[in-house]
Design a protein around this motif. Structure first.
Motif, PDB file in Angstrom:
ATOM      1  N   PRO A   1      26.277  28.182  54.944  1.00 57.74           N
ATOM      2  CA  PRO A   1      27.357  29.146  54.698  1.00 57.74           C
ATOM      3  C   PRO A   1      27.365  29.521  53.213  1.00 57.74           C
ATOM      4  CG  PRO A   1      28.162  27.277  55.969  1.00 57.74           C
ATOM      5  CD  PRO A   1      26.771  26.929  55.519  1.00 57.74           C
ATOM      6  N   SER A   2      27.449  30.811  52.932  1.00 59.35           N
ATOM      7  CA  SER A   2      27.402  31.290  51.554  1.00 59.35           C
ATOM      8  C   SER A   2      28.567  32.227  51.276  1.00 59.35           C
ATOM      9  CB  SER A   2      26.081  32.012  51.277  1.00 59.35           C
ATOM     10  OG  SER A   2      24.996  31.114  51.415  1.00 59.35           O
ATOM     11  N   PHE A   3      29.051  32.168  50.039  1.00 62.88           N
ATOM     12  CA  PHE A   3      30.202  32.949  49.597  1.00 62.88           C
ATOM     13  C   PHE A   3      29.871  33.529  48.231  1.00 62.88           C
ATOM     14  CE2 PHE A   3      31.410  29.366  52.170  1.00 62.88           C
ATOM     15  CZ  PHE A   3      32.306  29.884  53.084  1.00 62.88           C
ATOM     16  N   TYR A   4      30.437  34.690  47.910  1.00 65.56           N
ATOM     17  CA  TYR A   4      30.193  35.253  46.581  1.00 65.56           C
ATOM     18  C   TYR A   4      31.344  34.985  45.628  1.00 65.56           C
ATOM     19  CZ  TYR A   4      32.917  39.338  48.151  1.00 65.56           C
ATOM     20  OH  TYR A   4      33.891  40.168  48.631  1.00 65.56           O
ATOM     21  N   ASP A   5      32.436  34.393  46.108  1.00 64.19           N
ATOM     22  CA  ASP A   5      33.559  34.057  45.226  1.00 64.19           C
ATOM     23  C   ASP A   5      34.386  32.961  45.884  1.00 64.19           C
ATOM     24  OD1 ASP A   5      35.090  34.193  42.945  1.00 64.19           O
ATOM     25  OD2 ASP A   5      35.861  36.204  43.324  1.00 64.19           O
ATOM     26  N   PHE A   6      35.218  32.298  45.091  1.00 61.82           N
ATOM     27  CA  PHE A   6      36.059  31.220  45.585  1.00 61.82           C
ATOM     28  C   PHE A   6      37.512  31.482  45.226  1.00 61.82           C
ATOM     29  CE2 PHE A   6      34.621  30.097  41.361  1.00 61.82           C
ATOM     30  CZ  PHE A   6      35.728  29.529  40.743  1.00 61.82           C
TER      31      PHE A   6
ATOM     32  N   THR B   1      30.331  39.657  42.186  1.00 62.50           N
ATOM     33  CA  THR B   1      30.107  38.552  41.256  1.00 62.50           C
ATOM     34  C   THR B   1      28.637  38.313  40.948  1.00 62.50           C
ATOM     35  OG1 THR B   1      29.960  36.869  42.984  1.00 62.50           O
ATOM     36  CG2 THR B   1      32.178  37.363  42.107  1.00 62.50           C
ATOM     37  N   GLY B   2      27.757  38.658  41.885  1.00 66.05           N
ATOM     38  CA  GLY B   2      26.341  38.359  41.709  1.00 66.05           C
ATOM     39  C   GLY B   2      26.024  36.882  41.931  1.00 66.05           C
ATOM     40  N   LEU B   3      27.003  36.118  42.422  1.00 63.83           N
ATOM     41  CA  LEU B   3      26.822  34.682  42.622  1.00 63.83           C
ATOM     42  C   LEU B   3      26.732  34.334  44.101  1.00 63.83           C
ATOM     43  CD1 LEU B   3      29.391  33.394  39.976  1.00 63.83           C
ATOM     44  CD2 LEU B   3      26.912  33.611  39.732  1.00 63.83           C
ATOM     45  N   ARG B   4      26.029  33.238  44.376  1.00 61.77           N
ATOM     46  CA  ARG B   4      25.943  32.700  45.740  1.00 61.77           C
ATOM     47  C   ARG B   4      26.388  31.250  45.710  1.00 61.77           C
ATOM     48  NH1 ARG B   4      21.411  29.875  48.039  1.00 61.77           N
ATOM     49  NH2 ARG B   4      20.129  30.781  46.382  1.00 61.77           N
ATOM     50  N   TYR B   5      27.549  31.002  46.300  1.00 62.09           N
ATOM     51  CA  TYR B   5      28.040  29.638  46.470  1.00 62.09           C
ATOM     52  C   TYR B   5      27.472  29.159  47.799  1.00 62.09           C
ATOM     53  CZ  TYR B   5      31.051  30.508  42.532  1.00 62.09           C
ATOM     54  OH  TYR B   5      31.503  30.807  41.273  1.00 62.09           O
ATOM     55  N   CYS B   6      26.443  28.338  47.726  1.00 59.75           N
ATOM     56  CA  CYS B   6      25.712  27.856  48.893  1.00 59.75           C
ATOM     57  C   CYS B   6      26.339  26.528  49.311  1.00 59.75           C
ATOM     58  CB  CYS B   6      24.247  27.695  48.503  1.00 59.75           C
ATOM     59  SG  CYS B   6      23.167  27.348  49.883  1.00 59.75           S
ATOM     60  N   ASN B   7      27.056  26.523  50.423  1.00 55.62           N
ATOM     61  CA  ASN B   7      27.918  25.405  50.807  1.00 55.62           C
ATOM     62  C   ASN B   7      27.375  24.622  51.994  1.00 55.62           C
ATOM     63  OD1 ASN B   7      30.986  25.344  49.647  1.00 55.62           O
ATOM     64  ND2 ASN B   7      30.735  23.997  51.420  1.00 55.62           N
ATOM     65  N   ASN B   8      27.578  23.325  51.975  1.00 52.39           N
ATOM     66  CA  ASN B   8      27.314  22.491  53.145  1.00 52.39           C
ATOM     67  C   ASN B   8      28.402  22.771  54.171  1.00 52.39           C
ATOM     68  OD1 ASN B   8      25.033  20.539  52.536  1.00 52.39           O
ATOM     69  ND2 ASN B   8      26.309  20.299  50.710  1.00 52.39           N
ATOM     70  N   GLY B   9      28.014  23.098  55.393  1.00 50.87           N
ATOM     71  CA  GLY B   9      28.993  23.361  56.442  1.00 50.87           C
ATOM     72  C   GLY B   9      29.862  22.157  56.752  1.00 50.87           C
ATOM     73  N   LEU B  10      29.290  20.944  56.688  1.00 52.86           N
ATOM     74  CA  LEU B  10      30.059  19.736  56.969  1.00 52.86           C
ATOM     75  C   LEU B  10      31.100  19.439  55.898  1.00 52.86           C
ATOM     76  CD1 LEU B  10      27.358  17.336  58.462  1.00 52.86           C
ATOM     77  CD2 LEU B  10      29.367  18.286  59.629  1.00 52.86           C
ATOM     78  N   ALA B  11      31.011  20.087  54.760  1.00 55.09           N
ATOM     79  CA  ALA B  11      31.995  19.890  53.689  1.00 55.09           C
ATOM     80  C   ALA B  11      33.204  20.803  53.874  1.00 55.09           C
ATOM     81  CB  ALA B  11      31.347  20.141  52.332  1.00 55.09           C
ATOM     82  N   LEU B  12      33.144  21.677  54.880  1.00 59.83           N
ATOM     83  CA  LEU B  12      34.203  22.665  55.114  1.00 59.83           C
ATOM     84  C   LEU B  12      34.804  22.537  56.509  1.00 59.83           C
ATOM     85  CD1 LEU B  12      32.355  25.873  53.837  1.00 59.83           C
ATOM     86  CD2 LEU B  12      34.163  24.635  52.628  1.00 59.83           C
ATOM     87  N   GLU B  13      35.996  23.058  56.642  1.00 60.00           N
ATOM     88  CA  GLU B  13      36.632  23.334  57.932  1.00 60.00           C
ATOM     89  C   GLU B  13      37.065  24.794  57.871  1.00 60.00           C
ATOM     90  OE1 GLU B  13      37.283  21.569  60.687  1.00 60.00           O
ATOM     91  OE2 GLU B  13      36.593  19.621  59.988  1.00 60.00           O
TER      92      GLU B  13
END
Length: 166
Positions: A96-101, A141-153
């Motif tokens: 799962p990837s996001f461009y902002d938080f 943002t030009g950023l990719r927050y590359c996230n572990n799916g198991l770290a999220l709900e």
């Protein structure tokens, strides 16, 4: 210049290039301190490994990759909201990837596990490892927050967010 000096020089150049992009308005988040034993008793083994031993899940293993509904992605350890679904996109990486938080949700540190420096990010509240941020994401943002799916709900829009874990 020896190899170590070259790597450290490259690390400095990389850090000076990405850190300004990570600057963001922050909001006070009260840290949640628990021992590893407390987290182990609350989380499945795989989640504990990713969140508190900085593990990584296999690419394309998370059902959150296909999550397209409106809602909020929260930390799987402490329930802090981290990402709005409007910032999620398909990066083709298998995570799962996001461009902002969300403001104040993340903290960062340098990670040298793969020799070259990467910026690792964690939940600002519990310190749970989420993933790494890269400068190859989409606008704005030009950023990719590359996230572990198991770290999220994922909490769909319209459903009540769970209380923060104490």
């Amino acid at each position: 210049m020896n190899r170590r000096q070259l790597i450290l020089s490259a690390a400095g150049i990389f850090a000076s290039g990405i850190l300004p992009f990570l600057a963001k308005e922050t909001h006070a988040v009260i840290p949640l301190k628990k021992t590893d034993e407390e987290w182990k008793s609350l989380l499945p083994r795989e989640r504990f490994h990713i969140l508190f031993q900085e593990g990584t899940e296999r690419p394309n293993s998370s059902p959150l990759n296909k999550e397209k509904r409106a809602g909020t992605f929260i930390c799987a350890a402490c329930n802090l909201p981290l990402f709005d679904s409007a910032t999620k996109y398909e990066s083709g990486t298998g995570w799962p990837s996001f461009y902002d938080f969300l403001p104040g949700a993340l903290a960062t540190k340098k990670d040298f596990k793969l020799v070259w420096p990467r910026t690792e990010y964690h939940c600002a509240r519990c310190g749970g490892h989420q993933g790494h941020v890269f400068k190859d994401g989409p606008k704005p943002t030009g950023l990719r927050y590359c996230n572990n799916g198991l770290a999220l709900e994922f909490i769909p829009k319209g459903e009540k967010l769970p209380e923060l874990r104490t």
